[in-house]
Write an enzyme that holds these catalytic residues in place. Structure first.
Site, PDB file in Angstrom:
ATOM      1  N   LYS A 253       1.412  -1.042   0.335  1.00 15.35           N
ATOM      2  CA  LYS A 253       0.401  -0.380   0.021  1.00 15.35           C
ATOM      3  C   LYS A 253       0.843   0.815  -0.422  1.00 15.35           C
ATOM      4  CE  LYS A 253      -3.357  -2.922   2.552  1.00 15.35           C
ATOM      5  NZ  LYS A 253      -4.454  -2.646   1.374  1.00 15.35           N
ATOM      6  N   ASP A 324      -3.030  -7.165  -2.922  1.00 15.90           N
ATOM      7  CA  ASP A 324      -3.787  -6.352  -2.213  1.00 15.90           C
ATOM      8  C   ASP A 324      -5.193  -6.675  -2.025  1.00 15.90           C
ATOM      9  OD1 ASP A 324      -3.932  -4.257   0.096  1.00 15.90           O
ATOM     10  OD2 ASP A 324      -3.781  -2.627  -1.747  1.00 15.90           O
ATOM     11  N   ARG A 328     -10.300 -11.274  -1.146  1.00 15.30           N
ATOM     12  CA  ARG A 328     -11.313 -11.757  -1.368  1.00 15.30           C
ATOM     13  C   ARG A 328     -10.975 -12.978  -2.194  1.00 15.30           C
ATOM     14  NH1 ARG A 328     -11.237  -7.174  -6.773  1.00 15.30           N
ATOM     15  NH2 ARG A 328     -10.867  -6.553  -4.206  1.00 15.30           N
TER      16      ARG A 328
END
Length: 473
Positions: A253, A324, A328
């Site tokens: 990130k 990232d 899911r």
């Protein structure tokens, strides 16, 4: 800890360190108390009239009003009497709790609306939460008509939501995957809920290749918690993302203001577990099977890479195009496992994206079964934790095509969205009715949004709890 109780003994009002009185705005621009009770005279109304700046608008509160004949009084505005609803009352109670900090014995005098008792106790306890200071007020809801069941639901819902908030706020070095899993399993066992913690060998046995890959970059091994309760006759499958810290992995990130609060990436797993715990505490019999994948997403020499392919419990394979987009991946393992199990429907929850672009006051959801979305959003609306049903379009599936696997977890061409995350997860549900809830916008607030302070909210525990209570009736 706040000692919360319900009473219809109006003499308690005279012994309070602070008496909270709800008030309505009038057509003339003034304010009036919601009821003359518990005094049955106009002494509160006369006191209220002295505060010329207080007009009774929703969210407004008076200065402390002092009288020789009353304990200190705090009036909270609820707006017009004919537009009162549970959410307004709940938010008013949150403001009252924040404003009355430091008072020992607080009494809330309530003589309005059938839904009032649950909303007031829930709002006050949510408003009293403070991670650093704890909760130390004695709080009584004083009601002429005492509804013990409504009080119990509100108290339990808020207490468990605050439990989730405390977990979410816990520093990530104090809550690695094993510590988090141990807390969930211990809580479950105290309540008679069957619990298992799956280590690496069990994850391999059950085919959780994505979870193992996501957690491979951390020295703290990934785990999954399995919670089971009920007969299995009408079993609901639940899954919750449990990333105890998300650095983004190799796709690190870049935004410091985002990575700073990535301890909150386990909020969904905590909320799913907390909703099951709360329903059992309330005497319900939730027929549920929950799978909570837990890991840290860290960059290292052993971390999963963009381009790697992982296999899920149903044998399907995902090409990882962005590390990232790990939430899911681990939810796909849980959904695929639940789809092969004896469940009649599946609901998964995760902090995946911005929640569908619906802001901080709502969660977004996508589904392959419209009736499931309606059931869930109706429950959320009644619980004061609303959501929004967003469309799921088949044409987005082509954006996740892969040349080396069944599907990719991210689109290099279109970028990411809640829609694409849901499109990806849908493919693992098979023929089961399935609903995806994205709480990325509402589980943790980067800035305060009155009456909520900055930080964790506990969402969507109260919505899920309402759903479980509805299913148990």
């Amino acid at each position: 800890m706040t000692d919360a109780r319900l009473s219809d003994d109006r003499t308690i009002a005279g012994r309070a360190d602070l008496l909270i009185i709800p008030a309505f705005s009038t057509a003339g621009g003034g304010a009036e108390p919601a009821s003359l009770w518990p005094y049955d005279d106009d002494r509160v109304a006369r006191l209220l009239a002295k505060d010329k700046a207080f007009t009774g608008e929703a969210g407004q509160f008076s200065a402390l009003l002092i009288s020789d004949h009353l304990p200190p009084v705090l009036a909270i505005g609820l707006g017009r009497r004919d537009s009162l609803d549970a959410d307004t009352l709940r938010r008013g109670a949150m403001v009252a709790a924040q404003t009355s900090s430091g008072r020992g014995t607080v009494v809330f005098a309530l003589d309005i609306a059938d839904f009032g008792i649950r909303a007031v106790i829930e709002g006050f306890l949510l408003g009293r939460y403070d991670y650093a200071k704890g909760e130390d007020t004695s709080f009584t809801v004083l009601a002429r008509a005492a509804d013990e069941r409504a009080f119990a639901i509100g108290r339990t819902a808020a207490s468990r939501a605050n439990w989730v908030r405390r977990l979410v706020e816990t520093p990530p070095n104090a809550l690695p995957p094993r510590a988090f899993a141990d807390i969930l399993a211990a809580e479950a066992q105290k309540l008679g809920i069957a619990a298992e913690i799956w280590d690496d060998a069990a994850l391999s046995e059950h085919g959780f290749g994505a979870l193992q890959a996501v957690g491979s970059g951390s020295r703290n091994a990934p785990l999954a918690v399995r919670l089971e309760h009920g007969s299995g006759a009408r079993r609901l499958g639940l899954a919750g993302k449990g990333m105890t810290f998300d650095s983004g992995g190799i796709n690190l990130k870049r935004k410091l203001t985002e990575i700073a609060w990535m301890k909150a990436d386990m909020a969904a797993a905590a909320a799913v577990a907390g909703a099951i715990f709360a329903s059992v505490e309330l005497g319900a019999d939730p027929d549920t099977l929950a799978i909570l994948p837990i890991a840290e997403n860290m960059p290292s020499g052993s971390a999963v890479r963009p381009g790697d392919v992982v296999t899920h419990p149903d044998g399907r394979r995902t090409e990882i195009t962005d590390t990232d987009c790990e939430g899911r991946l681990i939810l796909a393992d849980a959904i695929a496992f639940l789809a092969k199990s004896n469940v009649e429907a599946i609901i998964d929850v995760g902090t995946l994206t911005d929640g569908g672009g619906v802001g901080t006051a709502l969660w977004g959801c996508w589904t392959n079964e419209a009736s499931l979305a309606k059931t869930m959003t109706d429950a959320g609306a009644r619980a004061g934790e609303p959501g929004w049903h967003l469309p799921l379009r088949a044409e987005y599936e082509r954006l996740l095509a892969s040349k080396v696997a069944d599907i990719a977890n991210y689109s290099l061409d279109a970028g990411d969205s809640g829609q694409l995350a849901a499109t990806y997860l849908r493919s693992f549900a098979g023929t089961k009715p399935w609903l995806h809830i994205d709480i990325g916008g509402c589980a943790y607030l980067e800035q305060a949004s009155a009456p909520w302070p900055q930080g964790a909210t506990g969402a969507p525990l109260r919505a899920l709890l309402q759903l479980l209570l509805d299913r148990s009736t």
